[in-house]
Motif scaffolding. Structure first.
Motif, short mmCIF file in Angstrom:
data_model
loop_
_atom_site.label_atom_id
_atom_site.label_comp_id
_atom_site.label_asym_id
_atom_site.label_seq_id
_atom_site.Cartn_x
_atom_site.Cartn_y
_atom_site.Cartn_z
N LEU A 283 122.20 83.09 -50.17
CA LEU A 283 123.00 81.90 -50.45
C LEU A 283 123.24 81.12 -49.17
CD1 LEU A 283 125.69 83.31 -52.94
CD2 LEU A 283 123.52 82.16 -53.47
N ARG A 284 123.50 79.81 -49.34
CA ARG A 284 123.70 78.95 -48.18
C ARG A 284 125.16 78.52 -48.10
NH1 ARG A 284 119.92 74.06 -47.39
NH2 ARG A 284 120.95 73.39 -49.32
N ILE A 285 125.66 78.44 -46.86
CA ILE A 285 127.02 77.99 -46.61
C ILE A 285 127.03 77.09 -45.40
CG2 ILE A 285 128.09 80.06 -47.61
CD1 ILE A 285 128.56 81.03 -44.73
N LYS A 286 128.06 76.24 -45.33
CA LYS A 286 128.33 75.46 -44.13
C LYS A 286 129.65 75.93 -43.55
CE LYS A 286 126.01 70.98 -44.76
NZ LYS A 286 126.24 69.51 -44.88
N LEU A 287 129.69 76.04 -42.25
CA LEU A 287 130.91 76.47 -41.57
C LEU A 287 131.37 75.34 -40.68
CD1 LEU A 287 132.70 79.00 -41.47
CD2 LEU A 287 131.47 79.70 -39.42
N GLY A 288 132.52 74.74 -41.01
CA GLY A 288 133.00 73.57 -40.29
C GLY A 288 132.69 72.31 -41.07
N GLN A 289 133.12 71.19 -40.53
CA GLN A 289 132.90 69.90 -41.17
C GLN A 289 132.14 68.97 -40.24
OE1 GLN A 289 136.95 68.81 -42.24
NE2 GLN A 289 136.72 69.64 -44.30
N GLY A 290 131.60 67.94 -40.80
CA GLY A 290 130.80 67.01 -40.01
C GLY A 290 129.33 67.38 -40.07
N ASP A 291 128.62 67.07 -39.01
CA ASP A 291 127.18 67.31 -38.95
C ASP A 291 126.92 68.76 -38.54
OD1 ASP A 291 124.48 66.99 -38.95
OD2 ASP A 291 124.38 66.01 -36.99
N VAL A 292 127.09 69.66 -39.48
CA VAL A 292 126.84 71.08 -39.24
C VAL A 292 125.73 71.54 -40.18
CG1 VAL A 292 129.17 71.59 -38.43
CG2 VAL A 292 128.67 71.71 -40.87
N PRO A 293 124.93 72.50 -39.76
CA PRO A 293 123.78 72.92 -40.57
C PRO A 293 124.18 73.86 -41.71
CG PRO A 293 123.86 74.21 -38.56
CD PRO A 293 124.97 73.21 -38.45
N TRP A 294 123.33 73.87 -42.71
CA TRP A 294 123.45 74.89 -43.74
C TRP A 294 122.96 76.21 -43.17
CZ3 TRP A 294 125.95 74.50 -48.23
CH2 TRP A 294 126.20 73.22 -48.74
N ARG A 295 123.67 77.29 -43.45
CA ARG A 295 123.29 78.60 -42.95
C ARG A 295 123.03 79.54 -44.13
NH1 ARG A 295 123.96 79.20 -37.65
NH2 ARG A 295 125.16 77.59 -36.54
N ARG A 296 121.97 80.31 -43.99
CA ARG A 296 121.62 81.25 -45.04
C ARG A 296 122.24 82.62 -44.72
NH1 ARG A 296 118.35 80.40 -48.96
NH2 ARG A 296 117.38 78.64 -47.87
N ILE A 297 122.91 83.22 -45.69
CA ILE A 297 123.53 84.53 -45.51
C ILE A 297 122.44 85.60 -45.51
CG2 ILE A 297 125.15 86.21 -46.46
CD1 ILE A 297 126.67 83.90 -47.73
N VAL A 298 122.39 86.37 -44.42
CA VAL A 298 121.36 87.41 -44.29
C VAL A 298 121.95 88.81 -44.29
CG1 VAL A 298 119.80 85.86 -43.05
CG2 VAL A 298 121.43 87.28 -41.76
N GLY A 299 123.26 88.94 -44.27
CA GLY A 299 123.85 90.27 -44.25
C GLY A 299 125.33 90.25 -44.60
N VAL A 300 125.82 91.43 -44.97
CA VAL A 300 127.24 91.63 -45.29
C VAL A 300 127.72 92.85 -44.50
CG1 VAL A 300 128.95 92.06 -47.08
CG2 VAL A 300 126.93 90.69 -47.60
N VAL A 301 128.84 92.70 -43.80
CA VAL A 301 129.38 93.79 -42.98
C VAL A 301 130.81 94.08 -43.42
CG1 VAL A 301 127.94 93.23 -40.98
CG2 VAL A 301 130.19 92.13 -41.23
N PRO A 302 131.38 95.23 -43.00
CA PRO A 302 132.79 95.51 -43.28
C PRO A 302 133.69 94.44 -42.69
CG PRO A 302 131.68 97.51 -42.60
CD PRO A 302 130.71 96.40 -42.36
#
Length: 508
Positions: A283-302
């Motif tokens: 899944l893709r998420i953006k962190l922050g606002q403005g001109d920030v890239p979409w990031r693909r989730i590659v892992g889940v940690v504790p």
């Protein structure tokens, strides 16, 4: 009470009321000064112990425990106030008493039967305050125990930490900053005794910056509708240092560079709150606002207590990790897994840094476990204070109850002799004396529990891993005070049972 006959005789011989009051206040003042002197000595010793207990911590600059002229002046002021509070009322009552009534009362030997309500009320108040402070002390002791035995869920030993900052004038571009970080981690990894090296924007379990999150495919009417998550920037190997492996997916690698696809790792709390019932990987998420890239989730940690483990005001643990190579920042924390004591590598690590940049210092240099100890020093400080206050209050309440019981029993010698002469056995005398102490103890505990609940609620911000109304603490305090109070009453009661009726009837 014991000197009422003396005061009556002085008054009968012409002593004025003012003279009588001044004399009694002067004697009270001598007792208060002696108590203040002993108190200052105890305080001096206590401060030494207090400072010694915190000597291993890096205390804030403003935190200084010492006896200075202001404190001593404050104690002298309390001494005068104590004299006025403790001496004025008894002196006034003694000086205005009816001389004939006192002389007749003394002649009958019954003045000790009637203890003043104020004296008994003071003992009840001592018991109440002692109960409240003992509850606070118990809660703080449990808090300190919970902190020292807290399981962070990841490795906290043999980890060196330090902070470093790259200023724009020396490193004007993100490429220059990233080059420094890469060279630093590579050189440190080759040092003897170094097991692993990584960089992080925020040390684990110490909180991190909150940023708005955008989930792909979700519409947000306003900026305020975006959920928030904590952001931590790390380099590959960070999770290996703290001994954590992804529960799903993978960790960051060398392929997650500036030219690669923007990626992110989320923690389990993030998935639980923001992606319930969905597979987060891919899944893709953006962190922050403005001109920030979409990031693909590659892992889940504790969760790793990303919102802060102990003392956190807002411990929200939904978090996102992003690689430093894709989000370069100029202030980072260095984390190094070592084979021996972490701080013994300080000189070696500083030398490696200086080989790259001679003008770049390390600061906040300490082991990760020492950092956590520093973060929680105020829990131990307040815990020590409340334990001292609680023990002192317990001692005062016990001594006060014993004093009242012993004095009352001593002045009832003739009464007890009459009772025993008329057939009362030792059990009857014991119950007679204990009944008075039991009433005072009962009222003191009742008022003390109410006061303790209020104080415990106020201590809520200082507690960790325990509720302010923990029943175990309250029961333990009730038992402790009850045992102390009964012991304070039993000693005078046992003494009363050994009174010889013949001698008692002759008692004056």
């Amino acid at each position: 009470v014991s000197r009422s006959k003396e005061v009556a005789i002085r008054t009968a011989l012409g002593a004025s009321r003012i003279r009588t009051v001044v004399q009694l206040l002067a004697e009270t003042f001598v007792l208060a000064v002696a108590g203040a002197a002993v108190g200052l000595l105890v305080a001096r010793i206590g401060i030494d112990f207090f400072n010694a207990g915190l000597a291993t911590q890096e205390m804030p600059l403003w935190f200084v425990a010492s006896l200075d002229p202001v404190v001593i002046a404050f104690v002298l002021g309390l001494t005068v106030l104590s004299t006025l509070l403790a001496g004025t009322l008894p002196a006034l009552r003694a000086s205005r008493a009816n001389v004939a009534e006192i002389m007749n009362d003394e002649a009958r030997g019954s003045s000790g039967v009637r203890m003043g309500r104020i004296s008994k009320s003071l003992v009840v108040a001592q018991l109440a305050v002692s109960c409240a402070l003992l509850v606070a002390a118990g809660l703080m002791i449990r808090t300190v125990i919970n902190i020292t035995t807290f399981d962070y869920g990841f490795n906290t030993t043999d980890i060196f930490t330090a902070r470093l900052g790259l200023f724009e004038k020396d490193y004007p571009t993100q490429q220059a900053q990233l080059q420094f970080y890469d060279e630093l981690t590579e050189r440190l990894a080759g040092q003897p005794g170094v097991r692993a090296v990584a960089l992080t924007s925020d040390l684990p379990a110490r909180g991190a910056q909150m940023q708005p999150v955008t989930l792909d495919g979700v519409a947000y009417p306003t900026d305020q509708d975006h959920p928030l998550a904590r952001r931590v920037v790390i380099t590959p190997g960070y999770f290996d240092i703290v001994g954590v492996t992804p529960v799903r997916g993978r960790a960051f690698g060398r392929t997650d560079g500036p030219d690669g696809e923007p990626v992110a790792i989320v923690n389990e709390r993030f998935v639980e709150l923001l992606l319930p019932g969905r597979d987060p990987l891919g899944l893709r998420i953006k962190l922050g606002q403005g001109d920030v890239p979409w990031r693909r989730i590659v892992g889940v940690v504790p969760d790793l207590h990303i919102g802060g483990a102990i003392g956190a005001i807002n411990p929200r643990n939904e978090g996102v990790y992003i690689p430093l190579s894709q989000n370069v920042i100029n202030f980072m924390s260095l984390v190094v897994r070592t084979e021996q004591a972490p701080t013994s590598y300080t000189a070696t690590i500083q030398d490696v840094v200086n080989q790259i940049d001679p003008a770049l210092p390390l600061y906040w240099v300490r082991s990760l476990s020492d950092q956590y100890a520093l973060d929680t020093w105020f829990f131990r400080a307040f815990g020590a204070l409340f334990v001292a206050f609680g023990v002192a209050a317990l001692a005062m309440a016990t001594i006060g109850l014993y004093g009242i019981m012993a004095f009352s029993t001593g002045n009832r010698t003739r009464e007890i002799g009459v009772r025993m002469a008329l057939g009362a056995d030792r059990g009857d005398v014991m119950r007679l004396i204990l009944r008075q102490g039991a009433w005072q103890l009962g009222f003191g505990l009742a008022f003390g529990l109410v006061l303790a609940v209020l104080l415990a609620q106020g201590l809520g911000i200082l507690l960790f891993g325990i509720a302010p109304w923990d029943p175990g603490i309250f029961v333990a305090v009730i038992v402790t005070l009850s045992v102390a109070g009964l012991l304070a009453s039993v000693i005078p009661a046992r003494r009363a049972t050994r009174i010889d009726p013949v001698n008692a009837l002759r008692y004056d």
